[in-house]
Every structure is written in C-alpha cells, then in structure tokens.
Design a protein around this motif. Structure first.
Motif, short mmCIF file in Angstrom:
data_model
loop_
_atom_site.label_atom_id
_atom_site.label_comp_id
_atom_site.label_asym_id
_atom_site.label_seq_id
_atom_site.Cartn_x
_atom_site.Cartn_y
_atom_site.Cartn_z
N ASN A 30 0.83 -1.20 0.00
CA ASN A 30 0.00 0.00 0.00
C ASN A 30 0.87 1.25 0.00
OD1 ASN A 30 0.67 0.69 2.73
ND2 ASN A 30 -0.82 -0.79 3.45
N ALA A 31 0.30 2.36 -0.42
CA ALA A 31 1.04 3.62 -0.58
C ALA A 31 1.73 4.05 0.71
CB ALA A 31 0.10 4.71 -1.08
N GLU A 32 1.10 3.81 1.84
CA GLU A 32 1.69 4.22 3.12
C GLU A 32 3.02 3.51 3.39
OE1 GLU A 32 -1.70 3.02 3.11
OE2 GLU A 32 -2.33 5.08 2.71
N ALA A 33 3.16 2.30 2.87
CA ALA A 33 4.39 1.54 3.09
C ALA A 33 5.60 2.26 2.50
CB ALA A 33 4.27 0.14 2.49
N PHE A 34 5.38 3.01 1.44
CA PHE A 34 6.48 3.72 0.77
C PHE A 34 6.86 5.01 1.49
CE2 PHE A 34 4.70 0.97 -2.45
CZ PHE A 34 5.82 0.50 -3.12
N GLU A 38 12.38 4.76 7.75
CA GLU A 38 13.34 3.80 8.28
C GLU A 38 14.18 3.21 7.15
OE1 GLU A 38 13.84 3.04 11.57
OE2 GLU A 38 12.41 4.64 11.97
N PRO A 39 15.44 2.86 7.43
CA PRO A 39 16.24 2.18 6.41
C PRO A 39 15.54 0.91 5.96
CG PRO A 39 17.61 2.83 8.28
CD PRO A 39 16.18 3.08 8.67
N PHE A 40 15.57 0.64 4.67
CA PHE A 40 14.98 -0.55 4.08
C PHE A 40 13.47 -0.64 4.35
CE2 PHE A 40 19.43 -1.70 4.96
CZ PHE A 40 19.85 -2.07 3.70
N CYS A 41 12.86 0.45 4.79
CA CYS A 41 11.42 0.46 5.14
C CYS A 41 11.09 -0.71 6.08
CB CYS A 41 10.55 0.38 3.89
SG CYS A 41 10.73 1.77 2.76
N VAL A 42 11.97 -0.97 7.05
CA VAL A 42 11.80 -2.14 7.91
C VAL A 42 10.50 -2.11 8.71
CG1 VAL A 42 14.26 -2.65 8.13
CG2 VAL A 42 13.17 -1.15 9.80
N ASP A 43 9.93 -0.92 8.90
CA ASP A 43 8.69 -0.83 9.67
C ASP A 43 7.44 -1.02 8.83
OD1 ASP A 43 9.25 1.59 8.40
OD2 ASP A 43 8.27 2.79 9.93
N PRO A 47 11.62 -7.53 3.71
CA PRO A 47 12.86 -7.27 2.96
C PRO A 47 12.73 -7.48 1.45
CG PRO A 47 13.35 -8.47 4.97
CD PRO A 47 11.86 -8.42 4.86
N ILE A 48 12.04 -8.54 1.04
CA ILE A 48 11.89 -8.81 -0.40
C ILE A 48 11.04 -7.73 -1.05
CG2 ILE A 48 10.91 -10.43 -2.08
CD1 ILE A 48 13.57 -11.37 -0.86
N GLN A 49 10.04 -7.23 -0.34
CA GLN A 49 9.21 -6.15 -0.90
C GLN A 49 10.06 -4.92 -1.15
OE1 GLN A 49 6.26 -6.04 2.30
NE2 GLN A 49 4.69 -6.45 0.75
N TRP A 50 10.89 -4.53 -0.20
CA TRP A 50 11.73 -3.34 -0.36
C TRP A 50 12.65 -3.51 -1.57
CZ3 TRP A 50 16.99 -2.40 -0.37
CH2 TRP A 50 17.34 -1.05 -0.37
N LEU A 51 13.23 -4.70 -1.68
CA LEU A 51 14.14 -4.96 -2.80
C LEU A 51 13.41 -4.79 -4.13
CD1 LEU A 51 17.03 -5.91 -3.43
CD2 LEU A 51 16.17 -8.26 -3.37
N ALA A 82 18.44 -10.51 7.34
CA ALA A 82 16.99 -10.32 7.23
C ALA A 82 16.25 -11.51 6.61
CB ALA A 82 16.70 -9.06 6.42
N LEU A 83 16.90 -12.22 5.73
CA LEU A 83 16.22 -13.33 5.07
C LEU A 83 16.33 -14.60 5.91
CD1 LEU A 83 17.24 -12.91 1.33
CD2 LEU A 83 15.17 -12.11 2.48
N GLU A 84 15.22 -15.23 6.11
CA GLU A 84 15.20 -16.47 6.86
C GLU A 84 15.94 -17.54 6.07
OE1 GLU A 84 11.14 -17.39 7.68
OE2 GLU A 84 10.74 -15.40 8.49
N GLY A 85 16.58 -18.44 6.78
CA GLY A 85 17.37 -19.48 6.14
C GLY A 85 16.62 -20.36 5.17
N ALA A 86 15.32 -20.55 5.39
CA ALA A 86 14.54 -21.45 4.55
C ALA A 86 13.89 -20.76 3.35
CB ALA A 86 13.45 -22.12 5.40
#
Length: 108
Positions: A30-34, A38-43, A47-51, A82-86
């Motif tokens: 959603n627009a608010e996420a952008f 915060e760095p990498f929009c962590v809040d 992580p994959i979305q930010w990338l 940030a990325l889970e091992g699995a």
C-alpha cells in the motif's frame, strides 16, 4: 563492458532470481508503506518487498536518468540477516546481491 551496463545486468539478475524463487510479487504494498523513513522500510515492508518495489526501481531510475550512483553500496549484509534461512533461492539471491555490492567497493 561499461560499469553502468554491469550494474544493469546485475539488477536484472537479482530480479530474475526473485522470479525464479517465486518471490516476485504482482501487487505493490500500500502507498503508506512507501512513506517509511526507516532504512529498508523495515517498519512497513518485508525485505523482499523493499528490494522489489524500492531498491530495484530506484537504481533503474538513476541509471535511466544517467544520475550519480551511490558511492558505496552494501545491501547484501542486511539481507544475510533479514532473510530467513529457509527462504526459496536465498543462497542465489545473496550471491547476486554480493556481486552488485562489489561493483561499488572501489569507488570510495
């Protein structure tokens, strides 16, 4: 090969790695996420979305506009944590991100 072309190729490889692992999303957050400060929009983003929705488009826009690129880039260390091992394709994605970071190591 020019540095800019190398960067474009690595960005495309990252995008392809996301597709190959089934991590590419068809719907943007959603627009608010952008609006995160915060760095990498962590809040507001995973992580994959930010990338996908922030980093890749911004880097492409800088290249397309022939704007100055970051002097230093080190996003792979964040993704190693940030990325889970699995997560599917984790090793390949980290490899691609490290390759991109390496293109920025000698500019400082």
């Amino acid at each position: 090969m020019s540095r800019e072309l190398e960067i474009r190729n690595r960005l495309q490889a990252i995008e392809q790695a996301l597709h190959d692992a089934g991590l590419w999303q068809n719907c943007a957050p959603n627009a608010e996420a952008f609006e995160s400060t915060e760095p990498f929009c962590v809040d507001t983003m995973m992580p994959i979305q930010w990338l996908q929705w922030v980093f890749l488009p911004r880097m492409q826009a800088l290249l397309d506009a022939q704007s100055a690129l970051p002097v230093k880039l080190a996003i792979a260390p964040y993704y190693e944590v940030a990325l889970e091992g699995a997560i599917p394709g984790r090793a390949n994605l980290l490899h691609m991100l490290n390759q991109l970071d390496q293109l920025f190591e000698h500019d400082a």
